[in-house]
Enzyme design. Sequence first.
Site, short mmCIF file in Angstrom:
data_model
loop_
_atom_site.label_atom_id
_atom_site.label_comp_id
_atom_site.label_asym_id
_atom_site.label_seq_id
_atom_site.Cartn_x
_atom_site.Cartn_y
_atom_site.Cartn_z
N CYS A 1 53.80 29.78 -26.46
CA CYS A 1 52.90 28.63 -26.56
C CYS A 1 51.56 28.92 -25.88
CB CYS A 1 53.56 27.37 -26.00
SG CYS A 1 52.71 25.84 -26.52
N HIS B 1 58.62 27.38 -29.21
CA HIS B 1 59.34 27.45 -27.94
C HIS B 1 60.77 27.95 -28.13
CE1 HIS B 1 56.42 25.51 -25.18
NE2 HIS B 1 56.01 24.92 -26.29
N GLU C 1 62.65 29.23 -26.03
CA GLU C 1 63.49 28.90 -24.87
C GLU C 1 64.23 27.58 -25.08
OE1 GLU C 1 59.62 26.79 -23.82
OE2 GLU C 1 60.29 28.52 -25.00
#
Length: 238
Positions: A108, A211, A213
């Site tokens: 990001c 993202h 994660e």
Amino acid sequence: MKKAVIGIVPLVDAGRESLWMLPAYMEGIQEAGGLPVMLPLTDGAEDIAEMAGLCRGFLFTGGHDVSPETYGEEPLPVCGEVCPARDRMEYPLLMAAIEKGRSILGICRGLQFINVALGGTLYQDLPAQRPSECGHHMDAPYDREAHKVSLTAGMPLAELLHTGEIGVNSCHHQGLKVLSPRLKEMASAPDGLIEAAYMPEMRFAWAVQWHPEFSRKADANSQRIFDAFVRSCDTSGN
């Protein structure tokens, strides 16, 4: 084989005068076999050199907007909160990582900062400067698909995932405007916004706008990005 130590750029909460970390960043690295450590917030030359010597890879995290001053623009009213301390830290850290040949992953803001540091520019606010029907700022939960991205054939991300399209989450209001001449595009959104890029001169220097994660438990492709990052780290010497 010893684990690769991965330095993670800290997140900053100015209101609480604190540094913090999302567990998901660390968990993605740990599952891939790496050893994540949160870095101190510093731009001291000696400290940066020590970090580059200690860590085999660096994760440039999400967070604050990149200051428009870093790419020669005045902040517009639509620009969000910036963190000058992060901007000051990340530039010498990125340069040291490149010089040492360390593996790099940007997520990001990480993609945005790497692009700016290498000579690119950003849209300060996509809705104001590049309106689109593609939803780039979703609400929680963030482990679901917001939109598709097309993977550029022959580029490392497409070769890793063996597909031409994947679904991604999305939570950003800035985006890449002019791509750095040192980067090549690896993915784009349906509206043409660049969503992933890499540095061909490096063994591994990738950055994505979404993202992984947050989506890694629901989407195997997200964890594969962490796996490739950690796998690329050279733990054999200095």
